[in-house]
Design a protein around this motif. Structure first.
Motif, PDB file in Angstrom:
ATOM      1  N   MET A   1       0.873  -1.171   0.099  1.00 29.30           N
ATOM      2  CA  MET A   1       0.001   0.098  -0.011  1.00 29.30           C
ATOM      3  C   MET A   1       0.921   1.315   0.001  1.00 29.30           C
ATOM      4  O   MET A   1       1.830   1.368   0.606  1.00 29.30           O
ATOM      5  CB  MET A   1      -0.924   0.110   1.278  1.00 29.30           C
ATOM      6  N   HIS A   2       0.567   2.207  -0.818  1.00 27.64           N
ATOM      7  CA  HIS A   2       1.373   3.397  -0.847  1.00 27.64           C
ATOM      8  C   HIS A   2       1.224   4.314   0.380  1.00 27.64           C
ATOM      9  O   HIS A   2      -0.039   4.553   0.935  1.00 27.64           O
ATOM     10  CB  HIS A   2       0.798   4.218  -2.137  1.00 27.64           C
ATOM     11  N   GLN A   3       2.276   4.876   0.973  1.00 30.86           N
ATOM     12  CA  GLN A   3       2.052   5.704   1.973  1.00 30.86           C
ATOM     13  C   GLN A   3       2.027   7.046   1.445  1.00 30.86           C
ATOM     14  O   GLN A   3       2.582   7.447   0.349  1.00 30.86           O
ATOM     15  CB  GLN A   3       3.428   5.426   2.936  1.00 30.86           C
ATOM     16  N   PRO A   4       1.454   7.968   2.155  1.00 26.19           N
ATOM     17  CA  PRO A   4       1.269   9.619   1.557  1.00 26.19           C
ATOM     18  C   PRO A   4       2.504   9.885   1.547  1.00 26.19           C
ATOM     19  O   PRO A   4       3.460   9.544   2.298  1.00 26.19           O
ATOM     20  CB  PRO A   4       0.379  10.074   2.519  1.00 26.19           C
ATOM     21  N   PRO A   5       2.706  10.802   0.533  1.00 32.67           N
ATOM     22  CA  PRO A   5       3.914  11.728   0.384  1.00 32.67           C
ATOM     23  C   PRO A   5       4.361  12.269   1.599  1.00 32.67           C
ATOM     24  O   PRO A   5       3.604  12.926   2.337  1.00 32.67           O
ATOM     25  CB  PRO A   5       3.843  12.710  -0.826  1.00 32.67           C
ATOM     26  N   SER A   6       5.657  12.529   1.813  1.00 24.67           N
ATOM     27  CA  SER A   6       6.222  13.317   3.094  1.00 24.67           C
ATOM     28  C   SER A   6       6.037  14.747   2.655  1.00 24.67           C
ATOM     29  O   SER A   6       6.381  14.992   1.302  1.00 24.67           O
ATOM     30  CB  SER A   6       7.648  12.730   3.296  1.00 24.67           C
ATOM     31  N   PRO A   7       6.111  15.802   3.459  1.00 17.19           N
ATOM     32  CA  PRO A   7       6.149  16.977   3.009  1.00 17.19           C
ATOM     33  C   PRO A   7       7.601  17.449   2.447  1.00 17.19           C
ATOM     34  O   PRO A   7       8.602  16.900   3.107  1.00 17.19           O
ATOM     35  CB  PRO A   7       5.817  17.733   4.515  1.00 17.19           C
ATOM     36  N   PRO A   8       7.706  18.372   1.833  1.00 16.68           N
ATOM     37  CA  PRO A   8       8.818  18.798   1.368  1.00 16.68           C
ATOM     38  C   PRO A   8       9.839  19.287   2.353  1.00 16.68           C
ATOM     39  O   PRO A   8       9.447  19.945   3.240  1.00 16.68           O
ATOM     40  CB  PRO A   8       8.509  20.157   0.104  1.00 16.68           C
ATOM     41  N   VAL A   9      10.807  19.071   2.248  1.00 19.24           N
ATOM     42  CA  VAL A   9      12.223  19.637   3.085  1.00 19.24           C
ATOM     43  C   VAL A   9      12.563  20.861   2.521  1.00 19.24           C
ATOM     44  O   VAL A   9      13.072  20.615   1.340  1.00 19.24           O
ATOM     45  CB  VAL A   9      13.182  18.549   3.399  1.00 19.24           C
ATOM     46  N   LEU A  10      12.559  22.142   3.304  1.00 19.90           N
ATOM     47  CA  LEU A  10      13.112  23.312   2.551  1.00 19.90           C
ATOM     48  C   LEU A  10      14.267  23.626   3.440  1.00 19.90           C
ATOM     49  O   LEU A  10      14.602  23.863   4.625  1.00 19.90           O
ATOM     50  CB  LEU A  10      12.111  24.230   2.724  1.00 19.90           C
ATOM     51  N   TYR A  11      15.456  23.662   2.574  1.00 15.65           N
ATOM     52  CA  TYR A  11      16.724  24.178   3.177  1.00 15.65           C
ATOM     53  C   TYR A  11      16.941  25.723   2.474  1.00 15.65           C
ATOM     54  O   TYR A  11      16.996  25.658   1.250  1.00 15.65           O
ATOM     55  CB  TYR A  11      18.101  23.202   2.802  1.00 15.65           C
ATOM     56  N   SER A  12      17.306  26.490   3.248  1.00 18.00           N
ATOM     57  CA  SER A  12      17.572  28.066   2.626  1.00 18.00           C
ATOM     58  C   SER A  12      18.969  28.397   3.400  1.00 18.00           C
ATOM     59  O   SER A  12      19.318  28.216   4.444  1.00 18.00           O
ATOM     60  CB  SER A  12      16.573  28.859   3.336  1.00 18.00           C
ATOM     61  N   PHE A  13      19.904  28.769   2.208  1.00 17.68           N
ATOM     62  CA  PHE A  13      21.203  29.259   2.556  1.00 17.68           C
ATOM     63  C   PHE A  13      21.212  30.774   2.608  1.00 17.68           C
ATOM     64  O   PHE A  13      20.673  31.451   1.749  1.00 17.68           O
ATOM     65  CB  PHE A  13      22.086  28.436   1.822  1.00 17.68           C
ATOM     66  N   ASP A  14      22.335  31.140   3.228  1.00 10.62           N
ATOM     67  CA  ASP A  14      22.667  32.631   3.014  1.00 10.62           C
ATOM     68  C   ASP A  14      23.102  33.060   1.680  1.00 10.62           C
ATOM     69  O   ASP A  14      22.832  34.179   1.532  1.00 10.62           O
ATOM     70  CB  ASP A  14      23.749  32.932   4.131  1.00 10.62           C
ATOM     71  N   SER A  15      24.156  32.529   0.999  1.00  5.97           N
ATOM     72  CA  SER A  15      24.771  32.676  -0.220  1.00  5.97           C
ATOM     73  C   SER A  15      24.303  31.543  -1.466  1.00  5.97           C
ATOM     74  O   SER A  15      24.105  30.378  -1.306  1.00  5.97           O
ATOM     75  CB  SER A  15      25.949  33.048   0.019  1.00  5.97           C
ATOM     76  N   TYR A 237      13.214  17.749  -1.975  1.00  9.14           N
ATOM     77  CA  TYR A 237      13.921  18.864  -1.218  1.00  9.14           C
ATOM     78  C   TYR A 237      13.998  19.965  -1.755  1.00  9.14           C
ATOM     79  O   TYR A 237      14.118  19.902  -3.118  1.00  9.14           O
ATOM     80  CB  TYR A 237      15.405  18.476  -0.836  1.00  9.14           C
ATOM     81  N   TRP A 238      13.894  21.146  -1.313  1.00  3.67           N
ATOM     82  CA  TRP A 238      14.041  22.612  -1.754  1.00  3.67           C
ATOM     83  C   TRP A 238      15.718  23.064  -1.180  1.00  3.67           C
ATOM     84  O   TRP A 238      15.559  23.219  -0.006  1.00  3.67           O
ATOM     85  CB  TRP A 238      13.096  23.581  -1.478  1.00  3.67           C
ATOM     86  N   TYR A 239      16.415  23.294  -2.126  1.00  2.00           N
ATOM     87  CA  TYR A 239      17.597  24.058  -2.019  1.00  2.00           C
ATOM     88  C   TYR A 239      17.623  25.328  -2.607  1.00  2.00           C
ATOM     89  O   TYR A 239      17.783  25.567  -3.693  1.00  2.00           O
ATOM     90  CB  TYR A 239      18.669  23.304  -2.461  1.00  2.00           C
ATOM     91  N   VAL A 240      17.491  26.385  -1.808  1.00  2.00           N
ATOM     92  CA  VAL A 240      17.353  27.584  -2.125  1.00  2.00           C
ATOM     93  C   VAL A 240      18.127  28.681  -1.258  1.00  2.00           C
ATOM     94  O   VAL A 240      18.814  28.319  -0.129  1.00  2.00           O
ATOM     95  CB  VAL A 240      15.807  28.235  -1.845  1.00  2.00           C
ATOM     96  N   ASP A 241      18.366  29.991  -1.627  1.00  2.00           N
ATOM     97  CA  ASP A 241      19.046  30.883  -0.869  1.00  2.00           C
ATOM     98  C   ASP A 241      17.964  31.761  -0.300  1.00  2.00           C
ATOM     99  O   ASP A 241      16.725  31.678  -0.508  1.00  2.00           O
ATOM    100  CB  ASP A 241      20.135  31.472  -1.680  1.00  2.00           C
ATOM    101  N   ASN A 242      18.684  32.426   0.514  1.00  2.00           N
ATOM    102  CA  ASN A 242      17.625  33.337   1.528  1.00  2.00           C
ATOM    103  C   ASN A 242      16.777  34.530   0.760  1.00  2.00           C
ATOM    104  O   ASN A 242      15.760  34.905   1.179  1.00  2.00           O
ATOM    105  CB  ASN A 242      18.348  34.052   2.644  1.00  2.00           C
ATOM    106  N   ALA A 243      17.239  34.922  -0.454  1.00  2.00           N
ATOM    107  CA  ALA A 243      16.776  35.867  -1.228  1.00  2.00           C
ATOM    108  C   ALA A 243      15.567  35.125  -1.798  1.00  2.00           C
ATOM    109  O   ALA A 243      14.512  35.824  -2.120  1.00  2.00           O
ATOM    110  CB  ALA A 243      17.594  36.451  -2.347  1.00  2.00           C
ATOM    111  N   ALA A 244      15.497  33.831  -2.467  1.00  2.00           N
ATOM    112  CA  ALA A 244      14.474  33.110  -2.870  1.00  2.00           C
ATOM    113  C   ALA A 244      13.510  32.775  -1.965  1.00  2.00           C
ATOM    114  O   ALA A 244      12.257  32.851  -2.114  1.00  2.00           O
ATOM    115  CB  ALA A 244      14.856  31.857  -3.550  1.00  2.00           C
ATOM    116  N   SER A 245      13.854  32.755  -0.510  1.00  2.00           N
ATOM    117  CA  SER A 245      12.907  32.402   0.584  1.00  2.00           C
ATOM    118  C   SER A 245      12.209  33.329   1.275  1.00  2.00           C
ATOM    119  O   SER A 245      11.732  33.155   2.185  1.00  2.00           O
ATOM    120  CB  SER A 245      13.452  30.942   1.279  1.00  2.00           C
TER     121      SER A 245
END
Length: 257
Positions: A1-15, A237-245
């Motif tokens: 049985m499929h388990q529901p998707p996990s929520p996205p993981v958001l990582y935000s970096f200074d640069s 996963y979201w790999y973003v910088d602080n300007a984007a987030s």
């Protein structure tokens, strides 16, 4: 049985520099796990700013380039040396600078550019030969798919309100009327994205702030990037910088590999 998707993981970096360093660490870890399990690492890349953001892999001694099998999450239906070609962009920014065997890179068959249906079928067959015989799954299970986002929330060549958003069977589909030029493209479909073990979205700069907030804070708007939800054990996963987030209310995660 499929388990529901996990929520996205958001990582935000200074640069952006820190973002690309941590992204390289993540990719190497995913590669090491995949190679130790099955001797190969299957990756799908997109174009745009993404290939430049892989620059920290170039001189990294932990990258086992001979074990990579590289496909394209979407591709513009143009010659491989065209400025619009995602393959060409990846070739300039990455492949030409690393010892990846040519046979491990899987571009489109440009002899089929006049017939998009045949072109998409041929690309699907390339995926089948890599995945179906080895993994025997209904859809390919990529170790990693690396994606960007457009200002309208599109990802791959899956655009808002387009009929391709409802495709449930094909692995690779074609589009002749992309709202963004060039109009003719092929793309992986949601069933493929949503069977991946890891999907990483990369976004940097304040120009991404508004759309990133909509994707993460208002997923019920149904933008294509919000619909990428691999079933367990897959993870976004979201790999973003602080300007984007900057405008995102969604909970950021403390970074850990």
């Amino acid at each position: 049985m499929h388990q529901p998707p996990s929520p996205p993981v958001l990582y935000s970096f200074d640069s952006t520099n820190e973002l690309t360093e941590k992204l390289a660490d993540f990719i190497v870890k995913a590669q090491t796990e995949a190679v130790s399990k099955k001797g190969r690492f299957t990756v799908a890349l997109s174009g745009g700013s993404l290939p430049k953001q892989l620059n920290k892999l170039i001189d990294n001694p932990a990258v086992k380039w001979d074990r990579w099998q590289v496909f394209f999450a979407d591709e513009r239906c143009v010659p491989l040396d065209d400025d619009d070609s995602n393959y060409n962009l990846c070739q300039k920014e990455l492949f030409s600078k690393v010892p990846i065997p040519e046979q491990n890179i899987h571009p489109i068959d440009v002899s089929l550019l006049d017939d998009l249906e045949e072109l998409a079928d041929a690309y699907e067959k390339a995926l089948i030969s890599e995945f179906a015989q080895k993994d025997s799954a209904r859809f390919p299970v990529f170790d990693l798919i690396l994606l960007g986002i457009g200002p309208d929330g599109h990802t791959c060549s899956l655009f808002p309100d387009h009929e391709l958003l409802t495709e449930e069977d094909r692995w690779v589909a074609y589009i002749e009327n992309s709202p963004k030029p060039p109009p003719r493209r092929i793309t992986l479909t949601f069933p493929v994205l949503n069977h991946s073990l890891r999907v990483v979205f990369v976004a940097a700069g304040e120009s991404k702030a508004e759309i990133l907030s909509t994707i993460l804070d208002n997923p019920e708007a149904g933008l294509p990037a919000s619909r990428v939800k691999p079933s367990h054990p897959g993870q976004v996963y979201w790999y973003v910088d602080n300007a984007a987030s900057a405008k995102v209310k969604y909970q950021k995660s403390e970074y850990r590999l």
